[in-house]
Design a protein around this motif. Structure first.
Motif, PDB file in Angstrom:
ATOM      1  N   SER A  99       7.404   7.783   5.695  1.00 33.94           N
ATOM      2  CA  SER A  99       8.875   7.638   5.129  1.00 33.94           C
ATOM      3  C   SER A  99       8.944   8.034   3.045  1.00 33.94           C
ATOM      4  CB  SER A  99       8.804   6.169   5.002  1.00 33.94           C
ATOM      5  OG  SER A  99      10.396   5.935   4.230  1.00 33.94           O
ATOM      6  N   GLY A 100       9.834   8.854   2.810  1.00 31.74           N
ATOM      7  CA  GLY A 100       9.456   8.480   1.317  1.00 31.74           C
ATOM      8  C   GLY A 100      10.191   7.562   0.082  1.00 31.74           C
ATOM      9  N   GLY A 101      10.595   6.749   0.961  1.00 37.63           N
ATOM     10  CA  GLY A 101      10.883   5.167   0.535  1.00 37.63           C
ATOM     11  C   GLY A 101       8.706   5.144  -0.150  1.00 37.63           C
ATOM     12  N   ILE A 102       9.506   3.644  -0.203  1.00 33.44           N
ATOM     13  CA  ILE A 102       8.005   2.418  -0.862  1.00 33.44           C
ATOM     14  C   ILE A 102       7.452   2.184  -0.087  1.00 33.44           C
ATOM     15  CG2 ILE A 102       7.506   0.162  -3.139  1.00 33.44           C
ATOM     16  CD1 ILE A 102      10.126   1.655  -4.347  1.00 33.44           C
ATOM     17  N   ARG A 103       6.398   2.028   0.383  1.00 36.04           N
ATOM     18  CA  ARG A 103       5.356   1.054   0.600  1.00 36.04           C
ATOM     19  C   ARG A 103       5.877  -0.106   0.755  1.00 36.04           C
ATOM     20  NH1 ARG A 103       0.549  -0.672   3.282  1.00 36.04           N
ATOM     21  NH2 ARG A 103      -0.005   0.012   4.895  1.00 36.04           N
ATOM     22  N   ASP A 104       5.551  -0.371  -0.178  1.00 33.45           N
ATOM     23  CA  ASP A 104       5.523  -1.914  -0.300  1.00 33.45           C
ATOM     24  C   ASP A 104       7.575  -2.664   0.392  1.00 33.45           C
ATOM     25  OD1 ASP A 104       2.762  -2.608  -1.024  1.00 33.45           O
ATOM     26  OD2 ASP A 104       3.376  -2.350  -3.126  1.00 33.45           O
ATOM     27  N   VAL A 105       7.882  -1.881  -0.167  1.00 32.72           N
ATOM     28  CA  VAL A 105       9.274  -2.255   0.052  1.00 32.72           C
ATOM     29  C   VAL A 105       9.414  -2.039   2.322  1.00 32.72           C
ATOM     30  CG1 VAL A 105      11.616  -2.130   0.249  1.00 32.72           C
ATOM     31  CG2 VAL A 105      10.795  -1.855  -2.057  1.00 32.72           C
ATOM     32  N   ILE A 106       9.076  -1.403   2.762  1.00 34.87           N
ATOM     33  CA  ILE A 106       9.153  -1.422   3.674  1.00 34.87           C
ATOM     34  C   ILE A 106       8.230  -2.528   4.936  1.00 34.87           C
ATOM     35  CG2 ILE A 106       8.308   0.526   5.622  1.00 34.87           C
ATOM     36  CD1 ILE A 106       8.554   2.802   4.176  1.00 34.87           C
ATOM     37  N   ILE A 107       7.474  -2.684   4.200  1.00 34.40           N
ATOM     38  CA  ILE A 107       6.031  -3.380   4.582  1.00 34.40           C
ATOM     39  C   ILE A 107       7.226  -5.011   4.720  1.00 34.40           C
ATOM     40  CG2 ILE A 107       3.659  -4.658   4.723  1.00 34.40           C
ATOM     41  CD1 ILE A 107       2.705  -2.037   3.613  1.00 34.40           C
ATOM     42  N   ALA A 108       7.308  -5.218   4.093  1.00 37.51           N
ATOM     43  CA  ALA A 108       8.333  -6.603   2.485  1.00 37.51           C
ATOM     44  C   ALA A 108       9.923  -6.951   4.187  1.00 37.51           C
ATOM     45  CB  ALA A 108       8.280  -6.326   1.604  1.00 37.51           C
ATOM     46  N   LEU A 109      10.180  -5.663   3.911  1.00 43.45           N
ATOM     47  CA  LEU A 109      11.252  -5.673   4.983  1.00 43.45           C
ATOM     48  C   LEU A 109      10.820  -6.013   6.304  1.00 43.45           C
ATOM     49  CD1 LEU A 109      14.446  -4.882   5.701  1.00 43.45           C
ATOM     50  CD2 LEU A 109      13.704  -2.402   6.114  1.00 43.45           C
ATOM     51  N   LEU A 110       9.688  -5.390   7.373  1.00 42.41           N
ATOM     52  CA  LEU A 110       9.618  -5.643   8.330  1.00 42.41           C
ATOM     53  C   LEU A 110       9.002  -7.013   8.463  1.00 42.41           C
ATOM     54  CD1 LEU A 110       7.212  -2.116   9.249  1.00 42.41           C
ATOM     55  CD2 LEU A 110       9.749  -2.742  10.293  1.00 42.41           C
ATOM     56  N   LEU A 133       6.852  -6.568  11.929  1.00 39.31           N
ATOM     57  CA  LEU A 133       5.500  -6.105  11.388  1.00 39.31           C
ATOM     58  C   LEU A 133       4.292  -6.022  11.990  1.00 39.31           C
ATOM     59  CD1 LEU A 133       4.321  -4.227   9.527  1.00 39.31           C
ATOM     60  CD2 LEU A 133       4.030  -6.098   8.457  1.00 39.31           C
ATOM     61  N   TYR A 134       4.452  -5.582  13.652  1.00 42.31           N
ATOM     62  CA  TYR A 134       3.272  -5.467  14.663  1.00 42.31           C
ATOM     63  C   TYR A 134       1.985  -4.537  14.191  1.00 42.31           C
ATOM     64  CZ  TYR A 134       7.431  -7.112  17.091  1.00 42.31           C
ATOM     65  OH  TYR A 134       8.774  -7.703  17.307  1.00 42.31           O
ATOM     66  N   ASP A 135       0.497  -5.237  14.418  1.00 38.84           N
ATOM     67  CA  ASP A 135      -0.064  -4.108  15.023  1.00 38.84           C
ATOM     68  C   ASP A 135      -0.929  -2.378  15.098  1.00 38.84           C
ATOM     69  OD1 ASP A 135      -0.502  -5.150  17.461  1.00 38.84           O
ATOM     70  OD2 ASP A 135      -2.257  -5.801  17.250  1.00 38.84           O
ATOM     71  N   ASN A 136       0.563  -2.278  15.883  1.00 40.38           N
ATOM     72  CA  ASN A 136       0.685  -1.375  16.797  1.00 40.38           C
ATOM     73  C   ASN A 136       1.367  -0.223  15.544  1.00 40.38           C
ATOM     74  OD1 ASN A 136       3.379  -2.654  17.332  1.00 40.38           O
ATOM     75  ND2 ASN A 136       4.130  -0.965  17.991  1.00 40.38           N
ATOM     76  N   ILE A 137       2.052  -0.480  14.524  1.00 36.49           N
ATOM     77  CA  ILE A 137       2.884  -0.185  13.421  1.00 36.49           C
ATOM     78  C   ILE A 137       1.480   0.307  12.535  1.00 36.49           C
ATOM     79  CG2 ILE A 137       4.257   0.052  11.863  1.00 36.49           C
ATOM     80  CD1 ILE A 137       5.884  -1.869  12.910  1.00 36.49           C
ATOM     81  N   SER A 138       2.016   2.007  11.649  1.00 41.82           N
ATOM     82  CA  SER A 138       1.361   2.834  11.087  1.00 41.82           C
ATOM     83  C   SER A 138       2.382   2.970  10.393  1.00 41.82           C
ATOM     84  CB  SER A 138       0.369   3.712  11.230  1.00 41.82           C
ATOM     85  OG  SER A 138      -0.415   3.811  12.219  1.00 41.82           O
ATOM     86  N   ILE A 139       2.041   2.822   8.720  1.00 38.88           N
ATOM     87  CA  ILE A 139       3.106   2.998   7.349  1.00 38.88           C
ATOM     88  C   ILE A 139       2.370   4.246   6.915  1.00 38.88           C
ATOM     89  CG2 ILE A 139       4.148   2.461   5.970  1.00 38.88           C
ATOM     90  CD1 ILE A 139       4.656  -0.480   6.858  1.00 38.88           C
ATOM     91  N   ILE A 140       3.016   5.563   6.880  1.00 40.69           N
ATOM     92  CA  ILE A 140       3.135   6.754   5.775  1.00 40.69           C
ATOM     93  C   ILE A 140       4.022   6.623   4.859  1.00 40.69           C
ATOM     94  CG2 ILE A 140       2.196   9.283   5.709  1.00 40.69           C
ATOM     95  CD1 ILE A 140       0.677   8.797   7.467  1.00 40.69           C
ATOM     96  N   ALA A 141       3.755   6.424   3.784  1.00 34.33           N
ATOM     97  CA  ALA A 141       4.940   6.595   2.862  1.00 34.33           C
ATOM     98  C   ALA A 141       3.808   5.864   1.142  1.00 34.33           C
ATOM     99  CB  ALA A 141       5.712   5.211   2.929  1.00 34.33           C
ATOM    100  N   ASN A 142       5.500   5.893  -0.020  1.00 33.16           N
ATOM    101  CA  ASN A 142       4.594   6.058  -1.240  1.00 33.16           C
ATOM    102  C   ASN A 142       4.022   4.641  -1.085  1.00 33.16           C
ATOM    103  OD1 ASN A 142       5.807   9.112  -1.972  1.00 33.16           O
ATOM    104  ND2 ASN A 142       7.336   8.022  -1.604  1.00 33.16           N
ATOM    105  N   ARG A 143       2.797   4.886  -2.358  1.00 31.58           N
ATOM    106  CA  ARG A 143       2.169   3.916  -2.546  1.00 31.58           C
ATOM    107  C   ARG A 143       2.585   3.693  -4.187  1.00 31.58           C
ATOM    108  NH1 ARG A 143      -2.564   1.674   0.775  1.00 31.58           N
ATOM    109  NH2 ARG A 143      -2.251   2.650   2.708  1.00 31.58           N
ATOM    110  N   PHE A 144       2.680   1.841  -4.171  1.00 28.79           N
ATOM    111  CA  PHE A 144       3.190   2.349  -6.206  1.00 28.79           C
ATOM    112  C   PHE A 144       1.584   1.204  -6.128  1.00 28.79           C
ATOM    113  CE2 PHE A 144       7.661   1.581  -6.330  1.00 28.79           C
ATOM    114  CZ  PHE A 144       7.715   3.509  -6.435  1.00 28.79           C
TER     115      PHE A 144
END
Length: 170
Positions: free
Chosen positions: A38-49, A55-66
């Motif tokens: 995602s072009g979104g914010i990684r911290d927001v995606i993690i918090a949302l999941l 937010l499961y251990d099979n999920i990898s997230i590539i997104a913008n890191r602040f």
């Protein structure tokens, strides 16, 4: 406005599409890896999941890191590379998830035609692409020519991707 690590996700008004939590749960139950790119914010995606309980251990997230200050948790900047619709392909080409992981099946979900470029970077035997077309009047024909399946208008939910995932599982 002050942006802090706490406020990025917990207070976010972002919501998952209907059926996403069930889709992610099904993938988790069957050990199927999920990549959120995602072009979104990684911290927001993690918090949302986390907030939605998926937010499961099979999920990898590539997104913008602040980056955040250690003492107060305040926003101090963003790490490179910056991910946007225009840079996703280049970021994907450099990421080991795409270079080193070989899959039998890929279910690519995107809301922009440019999201299909990630499929070109992945190594797989078979791919099905699903496009979420927000404006079918304007973009419907281009989406139909590009994606294998097009879900049009409003918020179509995740019933179709879940059905495709179920078919792959069985």
């Amino acid at each position: 406005a002050v942006v802090s690590t706490q406020s990025t996700g917990e207070q976010s008004t972002c919501r998952l599409r209907p059926g996403v939590a069930e889709f992610l749960s099904l993938a988790h139950e069957h050990g199927i890896p999920v990549l959120v790119f995602s072009g979104g914010i990684r911290d927001v995606i993690i918090a949302l999941l986390k907030r939605e309980g998926c937010l499961y251990d099979n999920i990898s997230i590539i997104a913008n890191r602040f980056t955040w200050s250690a003492d107060k948790g305040l926003f101090t900047g963003a790490e490179e590379p910056y991910i946007t619709a225009c840079t996703k392909l280049e970021v994907a080409k450099q990421n080991k998830y795409f270079r080193e992981v070989i899959r039998d099946h890929v279910l690519l979900l995107g809301d922009m035609i440019s999201d299909l470029a990630m499929g070109a970077c992945a190594q797989y035997k078979e791919m099905v692409s699903v496009g979420f077309c927000r404006d079918p009047e304007k973009d419907g024909e281009r989406y139909a020519e590009s994606f294998d399946v097009v879900l049009a208008g409003g918020d179509p939910g995740f019933e179709v991707p879940s059905k495709i995932l179920q078919d792959i599982i069985t």
